[in-house]
Structure formats: C-alpha cells, structure tokens
Write a protein that holds these residues in place. Structure first.
Motif, PDB file in Angstrom:
ATOM      1  N   SER A 129       0.804  -1.231   0.000  1.00 15.23           N
ATOM      2  CA  SER A 129       0.000   0.000   0.000  1.00 15.23           C
ATOM      3  C   SER A 129       0.833   1.275   0.000  1.00 15.23           C
ATOM      4  O   SER A 129       0.423   2.276  -0.576  1.00 15.23           O
ATOM      5  N   VAL A 131       1.116   3.177   2.420  1.00 20.71           N
ATOM      6  CA  VAL A 131       0.412   4.118   3.278  1.00 20.71           C
ATOM      7  C   VAL A 131       1.284   4.527   4.457  1.00 20.71           C
ATOM      8  O   VAL A 131       1.966   3.696   5.045  1.00 20.71           O
ATOM      9  N   TRP A 133       0.716   6.101   8.138  1.00 26.46           N
ATOM     10  CA  TRP A 133      -0.412   6.238   9.058  1.00 26.46           C
ATOM     11  C   TRP A 133      -0.413   7.603   9.745  1.00 26.46           C
ATOM     12  O   TRP A 133      -0.126   7.721  10.921  1.00 26.46           O
ATOM     13  N   THR A 137      -5.173   9.815   7.681  1.00 25.05           N
ATOM     14  CA  THR A 137      -5.231   8.501   7.033  1.00 25.05           C
ATOM     15  C   THR A 137      -5.834   7.470   7.981  1.00 25.05           C
ATOM     16  O   THR A 137      -6.706   6.686   7.588  1.00 25.05           O
ATOM     17  N   ARG A 140      -9.651   7.898   8.211  1.00 20.73           N
ATOM     18  CA  ARG A 140     -10.397   7.277   7.098  1.00 20.73           C
ATOM     19  C   ARG A 140     -10.343   5.751   7.196  1.00 20.73           C
ATOM     20  O   ARG A 140     -11.328   5.066   6.963  1.00 20.73           O
ATOM     21  N   TYR A 141      -9.180   5.199   7.530  1.00 18.79           N
ATOM     22  CA  TYR A 141      -9.004   3.752   7.628  1.00 18.79           C
ATOM     23  C   TYR A 141      -9.900   3.151   8.709  1.00 18.79           C
ATOM     24  O   TYR A 141     -10.558   2.140   8.502  1.00 18.79           O
ATOM     25  N   GLU A 143     -12.650   4.024   9.827  1.00 17.84           N
ATOM     26  CA  GLU A 143     -14.087   4.032   9.527  1.00 17.84           C
ATOM     27  C   GLU A 143     -14.504   2.710   8.877  1.00 17.84           C
ATOM     28  O   GLU A 143     -15.551   2.165   9.195  1.00 17.84           O
ATOM     29  N   PRO A 145     -11.940  -0.367   7.543  1.00 14.02           N
ATOM     30  CA  PRO A 145     -10.618  -0.850   7.125  1.00 14.02           C
ATOM     31  C   PRO A 145     -10.614  -1.659   5.820  1.00 14.02           C
ATOM     32  O   PRO A 145      -9.745  -1.458   4.979  1.00 14.02           O
ATOM     33  N   LYS A 147     -12.679  -1.553   3.360  1.00 12.65           N
ATOM     34  CA  LYS A 147     -13.007  -0.702   2.215  1.00 12.65           C
ATOM     35  C   LYS A 147     -11.807   0.183   1.867  1.00 12.65           C
ATOM     36  O   LYS A 147     -11.499   0.393   0.700  1.00 12.65           O
ATOM     37  N   PHE A 148     -11.140   0.703   2.889  1.00 11.60           N
ATOM     38  CA  PHE A 148      -9.966   1.550   2.681  1.00 11.60           C
ATOM     39  C   PHE A 148      -8.831   0.760   2.034  1.00 11.60           C
ATOM     40  O   PHE A 148      -8.173   1.258   1.122  1.00 11.60           O
ATOM     41  N   MET A 149      -8.602  -0.470   2.515  1.00 13.88           N
ATOM     42  CA  MET A 149      -7.504  -1.289   2.012  1.00 13.88           C
ATOM     43  C   MET A 149      -8.012  -2.692   1.693  1.00 13.88           C
ATOM     44  O   MET A 149      -7.877  -3.605   2.511  1.00 13.88           O
TER      45      MET A 149
END
Length: 176
Positions: A129, A131, A133, A137, A140-141, A143, A145, A147-149
């Motif tokens: 990813s 990403v 953290w 970030t 959003r994650y 909310e 996880p 869906k985000f990743m």
C-alpha cells in the motif's frame, strides 16, 4: 445500423440535437429576438440573462451534491476517551513495543509506514500500500478498514462514529 432521423410534418429530415433540451432551448432563446408587443423587441444582454438564468440555476443544483461530498474535518480527539474506545481493539492489538498479537503492535503507529512492524506477517495489500499512518489517514481507515484497504487481514468493521475515531487516534498518539 443506420441512425433514424425525425421527420417533420412536411417530410424534412431533422438532425438529432447534441445538447440537452434545457441548454438547447436557452441557446435558441438567446439567438432569437423576443417580441414584447407592437414593434418593441428585446435583444442582447437582457434577452441573454432571461434565457440563460434557468441554465445557471440547473448548473447550481447539479454542483451542490458534488460540494456536499467533501468530507467534514476530523474532530479534535480526546486521549482518555480514546483509551476507552481502544478496549474493543485490544482483542487483536496492543500498544506495547515489539508485542504482536493477531494484529501488529500499535506502538508508534501514528506517522509510521504501513507494513513495517518487525516480526509481524502482513497481508500483501498492506505491504504494497505504501500508506503512512498519519492522523487523517488513520481516521479514514478506521471508519471501514476493508473498504480503505481491500485485501487487508483486519476484519474489524470499523468505528462509525467520527468522534470515536478521533479519540482513538488521540490515544494512539500518546503511545510512541
């Protein structure tokens, strides 16, 4: 396949109009003078304003939903409240350095690149990813996880309340 054209009552072919009906009627309106009665004709700017006003209003109505999709700012978190919310994370995570459970240690997670805790076997999605953290970030994650990743091993459904997410992040910031 041949495209059919509309036929007028006199048998003339009409080309399909490429613009939407509202815009087309507004353009027709601007290009023609408007008779007010007798020999008085309304032209130019006044006619253009009268004709294009519906188009401007329609564009505004279309633009409002796009502006509404902007995410609200992250609330200010409370670390003490976050410690209480974090209880549900403790099944899989701890904040002790070097201690991994089902999930990796979250000590120092804020500001850390994803997939870098030594001794933890990450999913390919997490490793690839790239990403970092940061607080936004993580917000959003947390909310949603998965869906985000997509492909993450974290099967937690997420923290739906914005304040809970902000509080957990505030708590994690206290665990270097």
């Amino acid at each position: 396949m041949k495209q059919r054209h509309a036929m007028s009552a006199k048998g003339h072919r009409h080309q399909p109009r490429p613009v939407t009906p509202m815009i087309h009627s507004a353009l027709d309106c601007v290009s023609r003078p408007v008779r007010l009665g007798g020999n008085v004709t309304l032209r130019n700017e006044t006619n253009m304003i009268r004709c294009l006003l519906p188009v401007a209003l329609a564009a505004t109505v279309v633009a409002i939903p796009a502006a509404a999709q902007t995410a609200p700012p992250m609330p200010v978190g409370n670390a003490a409240a976050g410690a209480k919310v974090f209880v549900q994370c403790k099944t899989c995570h701890v904040t002790d350095k070097g201690v991994n459970r089902i999930g990796p240690s979250l000590a120092g997670v804020v500001g850390r690149k994803s997939g870098t805790v030594p001794g933890y076997k990450y999913s390919a999605a997490n490793l690839k990813s790239g990403v970092v953290w940061t607080a936004p970030t993580l917000y959003r994650y947390l909310e949603a996880p998965m869906k985000f990743m997509p492909g993450t091993k974290m099967t937690f459904g997420g923290l739906k309340k914005p304040q809970d997410r902000a509080d957990v992040i505030a708590f994690l910031k206290t665990k270097p």
